[in-house]
Enzyme design. Structure first.
Site, PDB file in Angstrom:
ATOM      1  N   GLY A 197     -31.563 -20.393  84.617  1.00  0.00           N
ATOM      2  CA  GLY A 197     -32.580 -19.417  84.249  1.00  0.00           C
ATOM      3  C   GLY A 197     -32.083 -18.498  83.158  1.00  0.00           C
ATOM      4  N   ASP A 347     -18.963 -20.261  93.267  1.00  0.00           N
ATOM      5  CA  ASP A 347     -19.064 -20.427  91.817  1.00  0.00           C
ATOM      6  C   ASP A 347     -18.501 -19.198  91.084  1.00  0.00           C
ATOM      7  OD1 ASP A 347     -19.721 -21.691  89.444  1.00  0.00           O
ATOM      8  OD2 ASP A 347     -21.770 -20.918  89.414  1.00  0.00           O
TER       9      ASP A 347
END
Length: 677
Positions: A197, A347
């Protein structure tokens, strides 16, 4: 309809597609269970309910990763799968062919910048799944050449943005009102564009600065196709390549579940709130606030964070921020994530860890999270302890507990193999441990023995290797495991779980002997750990010592006391006897008292010195506990046992000396075999 590729050898390449379309659908009927807490409905624009039939026809709008639904969708579209398959692998084959030609022509260095740019462009064009792979590589300066590293780093925040009109439409669809009604301000263009995004900077009508993340259009459909192909290839490789023992399909399912969770921004908001509750109290850790009333599946509104990447050393130095300290803070936070609560950030690339102006480390992007179960957390702690102390038999059993090996595996050949493989990686001390070298050595071992890497472990390795990669950029000598061991030592000494109590017992006792050097090692490492509470350690140690579970330790202490007092008594008698003989010029006719060199008192002195040097140690506080301990029934029972065993030894020694005194002096003693001849 699946593609039929069974005619001749030229069809081996497309055989993987047949596996994808015909075989993936038969893997399992079980759906992966999300690891985080159940996500509540968004406050605004709640998604419409879906039936199972609707989900099967349109799996891309579902909230969970469903490989069966995805496979069913693409089984009816084999040409779409084939086209994407070719679209992925033709660029990859072309790229590696150019690298090979450069090497053949001796132009590798000359064309390195060009090839690095080609790789970044290729991964960007291939889409989000491959961008994630590039992001992981961008954090490994010890694996990727500097030129390639610099290019791959731009994958973190330089992805081409999509149109503002699309983003504003998503905001209105998800939150039920135009952006102007929800936000007082919103930037004219995205501040950053990532693989899933793009982010705008805005301001709420109440005045708070916020980051507004809006999902890319068609994201779920594109990622579902890539995962479908990669999952089929994973099954194909597992079935056709005997050297692969890891469950690649399970690893792909784990990755697929995480990336689908990452695409649900409501779920990400819940993850951030949970992360803040568990770890936001840690010193120098900051977790941004989430605005759930302005968050939905494709839109996330969170507190705006001003910060600097940890890899931007020059800027951090100019701001007076100690990057090495923040890396250490990140390691300590990761240890609590993996080994204490089990909910961890999977992550932690440089774009998701920012140094704030006040010296705090801010975590961003909570889409990709995972969870470690309690038995796995304890197993990891035990494995680290056994590895550091070179207890390879214990380490082999840890791999069984952690599901790397089946319970019926013969560990006999594996134990010396572990000792051989890890001997180089471990080095001479904990301070020299390198996580990357250990994982490399372990990977080599897996090809020779029946190891299978559990899916959860792949994300843990990715998280720790990524963190170490960032740390190496800051400090080439940084060692994650050397920073981690003090925390592990603290947990081992203070955690009251039966699993770690048993591990501590195995670590400190071997073949009936107490291993003082290992206790010293644990205490020395634990005292440098944050949140090491000496009073708590003493209280928990005493509580355990006088509990039913500590009976084995009381027996060992009694044995050590008896040995020490007996040796001390003999040494004292011998010293007095020698002094008297010297004083009166007497000749020693009796056999000397037995002397056993004992270092127990020296060991105890070293332990006391370590405790006295530990922050928080208060001798007065320890002294106040002594009267209570003396009147405990267990203490009195231990004293009676010590007296009784000393008396037994003394009586046995007296009888033996009397018998020896009655023998003729100078008469040779025959061995039992000769006496009977």
């Amino acid at each position: 309809m699946a593609l039929n590729t069974t005619q001749d050898s030229a069809q081996h390449f497309s055989g993987a597609i047949d596996i994808i379309d015909a075989e993936v659908i038969t893997v399992t009927g079980e759906e992966m269970t999300p690891t985080a807490a159940t996500v509540p409905e968004p406050v605004l624009a709640a998604p419409r309910p879906r039936t199972l039939a609707t989900k099967a026809q349109d799996p891309f709008e579902s909230y969970g990763y469903d490989p069966e639904a995805i496979a069913a969708h693409y089984r009816r579209r084999p040409f779409q799968v084939w086209a994407r398959f070719v679209g992925i692998f033709l660029p990859l084959i072309s790229f590696f062919a150019q690298l090979w030609l450069d090497a053949r022509a001796g132009r590798t260095a000359e064309n390195e910048s060009k090839r690095a740019a080609q790789l970044r462009t290729m991964l960007t064009n291939l889409g989000p799944a491959y961008i994630k792979i590039g992001q992981a590589l961008s954090t490994r300066p010890d694996l990727v050449p500097p030129v390639f590293l610099e290019e791959l780093t731009t994958l973190q925040d330089q992805i081409p943005p999509f149109a503002n009109a699309t983003a504003y439409r998503f905001i209105e669809e998800e939150l039920g009102a135009p952006p102007s009604q929800i936000y007082a301000e919103i930037s004219e263009s995205p501040i950053a564009a990532a693989s899933l995004g793009q982010v705008y900077k805005g301001k709420l009508h109440s005045g708070e600065d916020v980051a507004i993340k809006v999902q890319r259009p068609g994201l779920a459909r594109n990622i579902a196709l890539d995962l479908h192909i990669l999952r089929g290839l994973a099954r194909f490789a597992t079935n056709r390549i005997s050297q692969i023992r890891s469950d690649l399909v399970a690893i792909m399912d784990e990755f697929g579940e995480r990336i689908f969770e990452e695409m649900d921004y409501t779920h990400e908001g819940e993850n951030a709130q949970r992360f803040a509750k568990l770890y936001g109290h840690i010193s120098d850790i900051y977790v941004p606030h989430i605005y759930p009333q302005y968050t939905a599946r494709r839109v996330l509104t969170m507190e705006w964070i001003e910060g600097t990447k940890l890899t931007n050393i020059d800027k951090l130095n100019s701001l007076g921020i100690d990057a090495t300290h923040l890396i250490d803070v990140g390691v300590q936070c990761s240890l609590r994530q993996l080994l204490e609560h089990g909910f961890f950030h999977a992550d932690p690339h440089p774009g998701n860890l920012l140094a704030m102006a006040d010296g705090k480390l801010a975590y961003l992007d909570f889409g990709m999270m995972s969870e470690v179960k309690p038995y796995q957390r304890y197993g990891l702690i035990e494995a680290v302890v056994h590895m550091v102390n070179r207890d390879f038999e214990g380490l082999a059993n840890d791999y069984v507990k952690l599901e790397f090996l089946t319970p019926d595996t013969d560990l006999t050949p594996i134990i010396p193999a572990l000792a051989n493989v890890f001997s180089n990686a471990l080095g001479a001390s904990v301070a020299e441990l390198n996580f990357k070298s250990i994982t490399d050595e372990f990977s080599a071992l897996m090809y020779e023995y029946p190891f299978r890497v559990p899916a959860y472990y792949a994300l843990i390795i990715r998280s720790l290797v990524t963190l170490e990669g960032i740390a190496i950029n800051v400090d080439p000598n940084f060692k994650v495991l050397s920073k981690a061991y003090p925390y592990v030592a603290k947990r081992l000494l203070t955690d009251q779980s039966p699993e770690l109590r048993a591990s501590l017992q195995d670590l400190l006792f071997k073949d009936g002997s107490f291993r003082w050097n290992r206790l010293e090692n644990l205490l020395r490492n634990a005292r440098s750990s944050d949140e090491y509470d000496m009073d708590r350690l003493i209280d928990q140690t005493l509580e355990f010592l006088f509990s039913d579970r500590g009976s084995f330790l009381r027996d060992r202490i009694v044995g050590e006391l008896v040995n020490s007092l007996d040796n001390f008594g003999q040494s004292t008698v011998k010293s007095l006897t020698t002094a008297v003989q010297r004083r009166f010029g007497l000749k020693q006719d009796l056999p000397p008292a037995a002397t056993v060199a004992s270092n127990d008192l020296d060991n105890l002195r070293r332990i006391l010195d370590i405790l006295k040097d530990t922050p928080g140690f208060d001798a007065a506080q320890v002294a106040t506990r002594i009267p209570t301990l003396l009147f405990k029934p267990e203490t009195q029972a231990m004293g009676q046992q010590v007296v009784a065993k000393l008396a037994q030894r003394g009586l046995a020694r007296l009888i033996r000396n009397l018998l020896l005194e009655g023998e003729p002096v100078g008469q040779p003693q025959l061995s039992p075999s000769r006496a009977g001849s």
